[in-house]
Motif scaffolding. Structure first.
Motif, PDB file in Angstrom:
ATOM      1  N   VAL A 146      64.104 -62.291  16.279  1.00 55.98           N
ATOM      2  CA  VAL A 146      64.951 -63.077  16.339  1.00 55.98           C
ATOM      3  C   VAL A 146      63.966 -64.021  16.768  1.00 55.98           C
ATOM      4  N   ASN A 147      62.346 -63.624  17.363  1.00 60.71           N
ATOM      5  CA  ASN A 147      61.043 -64.231  17.632  1.00 60.71           C
ATOM      6  C   ASN A 147      60.545 -64.360  16.260  1.00 60.71           C
ATOM      7  N   GLN A 148      59.898 -63.277  15.068  1.00 63.17           N
ATOM      8  CA  GLN A 148      59.948 -63.505  14.314  1.00 63.17           C
ATOM      9  C   GLN A 148      60.192 -64.514  13.261  1.00 63.17           C
ATOM     10  N   PHE A 149      62.270 -64.791  13.510  1.00 65.45           N
ATOM     11  CA  PHE A 149      62.206 -65.406  11.895  1.00 65.45           C
ATOM     12  C   PHE A 149      62.197 -67.358  12.787  1.00 65.45           C
ATOM     13  N   VAL A 150      62.327 -67.585  13.736  1.00 70.19           N
ATOM     14  CA  VAL A 150      61.571 -68.321  14.425  1.00 70.19           C
ATOM     15  C   VAL A 150      60.405 -69.367  14.510  1.00 70.19           C
ATOM     16  N   PHE A 151      59.031 -67.995  14.321  1.00 75.24           N
ATOM     17  CA  PHE A 151      57.425 -68.553  13.832  1.00 75.24           C
ATOM     18  C   PHE A 151      57.822 -68.506  12.353  1.00 75.24           C
ATOM     19  N   ALA A 170      53.673 -59.490  12.016  1.00 79.38           N
ATOM     20  CA  ALA A 170      53.207 -57.503  12.092  1.00 79.38           C
ATOM     21  C   ALA A 170      54.434 -58.160  13.129  1.00 79.38           C
ATOM     22  N   GLU A 171      54.541 -56.305  13.222  1.00 82.31           N
ATOM     23  CA  GLU A 171      55.352 -56.427  14.199  1.00 82.31           C
ATOM     24  C   GLU A 171      55.292 -55.015  15.492  1.00 82.31           C
ATOM     25  N   ASN A 172      54.183 -54.858  14.815  1.00 81.25           N
ATOM     26  CA  ASN A 172      53.664 -54.362  16.813  1.00 81.25           C
ATOM     27  C   ASN A 172      51.403 -54.802  16.425  1.00 81.25           C
ATOM     28  N   GLY A 173      50.826 -54.106  17.154  1.00 76.27           N
ATOM     29  CA  GLY A 173      49.732 -54.696  17.551  1.00 76.27           C
ATOM     30  C   GLY A 173      48.778 -53.423  16.530  1.00 76.27           C
ATOM     31  N   ASP A 196      39.498 -62.697  28.962  1.00 72.36           N
ATOM     32  CA  ASP A 196      38.719 -61.960  28.827  1.00 72.36           C
ATOM     33  C   ASP A 196      39.282 -61.120  28.008  1.00 72.36           C
ATOM     34  N   ALA A 197      40.500 -60.660  27.590  1.00 75.18           N
ATOM     35  CA  ALA A 197      39.845 -60.210  26.539  1.00 75.18           C
ATOM     36  C   ALA A 197      39.630 -60.913  24.950  1.00 75.18           C
ATOM     37  N   GLY A 198      39.429 -61.882  25.039  1.00 79.51           N
ATOM     38  CA  GLY A 198      38.414 -63.012  23.880  1.00 79.51           C
ATOM     39  C   GLY A 198      39.911 -63.861  23.098  1.00 79.51           C
ATOM     40  N   MET A 199      40.415 -63.949  24.246  1.00 77.58           N
ATOM     41  CA  MET A 199      41.142 -65.127  23.070  1.00 77.58           C
ATOM     42  C   MET A 199      41.004 -66.695  23.963  1.00 77.58           C
ATOM     43  N   ASP A 200      41.334 -67.632  22.418  1.00 78.70           N
ATOM     44  CA  ASP A 200      41.112 -68.743  22.976  1.00 78.70           C
ATOM     45  C   ASP A 200      42.134 -69.425  23.831  1.00 78.70           C
ATOM     46  N   ASP A 201      43.367 -69.324  23.169  1.00 75.37           N
ATOM     47  CA  ASP A 201      44.383 -69.910  24.216  1.00 75.37           C
ATOM     48  C   ASP A 201      45.137 -69.740  24.265  1.00 75.37           C
ATOM     49  N   TYR A 202      46.417 -69.999  25.050  1.00 70.09           N
ATOM     50  CA  TYR A 202      47.642 -69.370  25.341  1.00 70.09           C
ATOM     51  C   TYR A 202      48.970 -70.059  24.554  1.00 70.09           C
ATOM     52  N   ILE A 203      50.606 -69.775  24.646  1.00 69.03           N
ATOM     53  CA  ILE A 203      51.238 -71.253  24.202  1.00 69.03           C
ATOM     54  C   ILE A 203      52.016 -70.162  24.832  1.00 69.03           C
ATOM     55  N   THR A 204      53.377 -70.766  25.616  1.00 70.75           N
ATOM     56  CA  THR A 204      54.869 -70.059  25.980  1.00 70.75           C
ATOM     57  C   THR A 204      55.767 -69.715  24.977  1.00 70.75           C
ATOM     58  N   LYS A 205      56.682 -68.799  25.674  1.00 65.39           N
ATOM     59  CA  LYS A 205      57.524 -68.962  25.038  1.00 65.39           C
ATOM     60  C   LYS A 205      59.487 -69.367  25.590  1.00 65.39           C
ATOM     61  N   PRO A 206      60.316 -70.516  24.904  1.00 65.66           N
ATOM     62  CA  PRO A 206      59.807 -70.599  23.452  1.00 65.66           C
ATOM     63  C   PRO A 206      59.220 -71.387  22.804  1.00 65.66           C
ATOM     64  N   VAL A 207      59.007 -70.984  21.775  1.00 71.34           N
ATOM     65  CA  VAL A 207      57.663 -71.749  20.970  1.00 71.34           C
ATOM     66  C   VAL A 207      58.924 -72.917  19.963  1.00 71.34           C
ATOM     67  N   SER A 208      57.694 -74.139  20.046  1.00 73.41           N
ATOM     68  CA  SER A 208      58.151 -75.023  19.251  1.00 73.41           C
ATOM     69  C   SER A 208      57.487 -75.945  18.321  1.00 73.41           C
ATOM     70  N   PRO A 209      58.235 -76.094  17.101  1.00 74.89           N
ATOM     71  CA  PRO A 209      57.225 -77.090  15.747  1.00 74.89           C
ATOM     72  C   PRO A 209      55.755 -77.925  16.310  1.00 74.89           C
TER      73      PRO A 209
END
Length: 570
Positions: free
Chosen positions: A452-457, A471-474, A537-550
């Motif tokens: 469902v989230n794949q479709f939304v993205f 991608a469906e997994n890491g 700490d893992a090296g990510m630059d930012d974050y967003i939370t679900k549910p995502v929007s345009p």
């Protein structure tokens, strides 16, 4: 008579909008005074305009000005779009607007194509339509590329010196090259569509068909040495090889007759190499086993003191010719003054001569598997041990690692080599540009396991005109990152096989080798401080939370992609 709108105006507008939805098109209607009468609700899918610019009665000039201000410059060559002035562009569009008919297909984004149509009616009204033809364009490009590859493949097959033919599952000839036609003295039209029974005598036809059917039925390759009388009476000595290819429900039989006539001759009832034939050592292709062995072996030779080897005198002591070749080659490439000895006796003799000549030995690389290595190790010289047979599990781990960098990062003579993705298909590149590594083939990589989230993205990114892959997994996220080098990664934290944290760590490690950096934004179902800290700490630059929007995706895209492109352009 009144100037008020018809009571059916709203119904007609909705019917018009519904028709546009069905057709997947955006429609503008202007009156004879170039004032907007109607704009379908699909406009926002094609043109990012303020709704206030689409009110009935708005002048055409004002609508075009809003389109220009939104960053669109259709109707102008891509290399000129940043140079054209606002007034010149509007004037050119108005001129096209007053033509009786106007059609054009233009690229409005990285991977989006729009078909513009304009029709001027006898009463002066103008109807303009916009339709997304991206998929149609992709299919046309794919069809054109397939045709070019097919033509190139035919040319390549025709240049092969060995006769080659392809038969369908009914054993009728469907393709053949020039060498095969020449051997039989027939044109392609005389062979295509016919079976072997139409070309040779029944005895040979039965023999050939038997092996053909065996290969088609089992898939096991067939090989036989043959002496064939060609159409011109000369003899063809060949190794005939047959292979099954194609899908299981539509297999084909590929037969290659490897012509060895030029290198053999009859001798005492058998074939022998011609006396003037001498085989020379050729350049081997890249050998991953040898590359991994070399890398792991040389890692044992490293030390802080030996980082700069230029001009240093180094003696290699090993009785293994392969190890000698590997180590000496690397040392010489780094500018070292080096040589090798192959036994304890040679080592003693070399050290004595060097002492008599006043030549100092700055380092000894000693093979710990050589007989008598203990004596060499006790010499009053700086000795570094190497253990070729001790590579063990490290060798096999490096060998099976799918994306191992086969060349040392600090090698002054070679850059890092990235292995091809496991998902690559074999293809023929038809342009020189296609031989260069693809960097930034897609703009956004989405790592998300929920359908469902794949479709939304996908819906959001397609609506924004942003090219992407999912991608469906890491594990798949890392593989697709290596293959496409996207400009932005949206990384879900909780995924199977490999979570987003581990995938990010692996990407960041690979980036150190490649010398690049991709913005990675975490996508989480919750925004706890500890989770955010783990992402950073893992090296990510930012974050967003679900549910995502345009709006959320557009903000992130503008921050990390559009902004960086603006800085690069500046």
């Amino acid at each position: 008579m009144t100037d008020g709108a018809s009571v059916d105006a709203n119904i007609q507008s909705e019917i018009f909008n519904a028709a546009c939805d069905i057709l997947g098109a955006c429609v503008f209607v202007y009156d004879r005074n170039d004032c907007l009468v109607f704009a379908s609700r699909q406009v926002q899918q094609f043109l990012p305009l303020d709704p206030r610019a689409l009110v009935a009665g708005t002048r055409l000039r004002d609508v075009l000005g809003a389109i220009f201000d939104a960053g669109l410059r259709y109707g102008v060559a891509a290399e000129q779009r940043h140079k054209v002035s606002r007034e010149d562009w509007i004037s050119a569009r108005i001129s096209a607007h007053w033509r009786e008919q106007h059609d054009t297909v233009e690229r409005t984004g990285k991977d989006r194509w729009i078909h513009f149509r304009k029709r001027r009616l006898p009463n002066g009204y103008n109807i303009s339509t916009l339709a997304d033809v991206t998929e149609q364009r992709r299919q046309e490009d794919k069809w054109r590329a397939d045709m070019e590859r097919a033509a190139l493949t035919e040319q390549i097959l025709d240049t092969l010196p060995h006769p080659l033919t392809i038969k369908d599952r009914n054993l009728a000839h469907v393709a053949l090259n020039r060498a095969f036609r020449a051997a039989h003295g027939l044109e392609g039209e005389a062979i295509l569509g016919r079976t072997i029974w139409d070309l040779v005598d029944p005895e040979n036809a039965a023999r050939i068909e038997e092996s053909d059917r065996q290969v088609l039925a089992t898939g096991v390759p067939f090989q036989v040495a043959e002496q064939i009388v060609k159409a011109d009476g000369s003899l063809l000595y060949a190794i005939t090889r047959k292979h099954r290819a194609g899908p299981a429900d539509r297999p084909v039989l590929v037969t290659v007759m490897e012509d060895i006539t030029d290198i053999v001759e009859p001798a005492a009832g058998r074939l022998a190499l011609r006396q003037h034939i001498r085989f020379q050592s050729g350049q081997n292709c890249f050998d991953p086993v040898r590359a991994v062995e070399k890398r792991l072996l040389l890692e044992q030779c490293r030390s802080d003191a030996s980082a700069d080897l230029a001009g240093r005198r180094i003696l290699v002591v090993t009785d293994n010719a392969r190890i000698e070749w590997l180590v000496l080659g690397e040392l010489q490439a780094r500018g070292a003054d080096c040589c090798a000895v192959r036994s304890e006796a040679e080592f003693r003799a070399f050290v004595d001569v060097a002492f008599d000549c006043g030549v100092s030995i700055e380092m000894v690389l000693l093979d710990a598997t050589m007989d008598g290595y203990e004596v060499v190790a006790q010499a009053n010289l700086p000795v570094r041990m190497i253990t070729p047979e001790g590579i063990g599990a490290d060798f096999f781990r490096a060998l099976v690692e799918p994306h191992v960098a086969m060349v040392e990062v600090d090698d002054a003579h070679a850059g890092p080599m990235v292995a091809a993705s496991l998902f690559d298909d074999w293809h023929i590149a038809t342009e020189l540009d296609a031989l260069a590594p693809a960097m930034g083939d897609i703009e956004v990589l989405v790592a998300e396991d929920n359908p469902v989230n794949q479709f939304v993205f996908s819906q959001i990114l397609e609506g924004l005109g942003i090219s992407h892959r999912v991608a469906e997994n890491g594990e798949e996220a890392v593989a697709l990152w290596r293959k496409y080098m996207p400009r932005l990664v949206l990384m879900d934290i909780a995924m199977p096989l490999k979570n987003g944290i581990d995938a990010t760590i692996e990407i960041r490690a690979a980036e150190k080798v490649l010398g690049v950096r991709t913005p990675i934004v975490a996508v989480t179902a919750q925004a706890l401080n500890v989770d955010m800290q783990n992402c950073l700490d893992a090296g990510m630059d930012d974050y967003i939370t679900k549910p995502v929007s345009p709006d959320m995706i557009e903000r992130i895209y503008s921050k990390f992609v559009a902004a960086s492109e603006g800085r690069s352009a500046a």
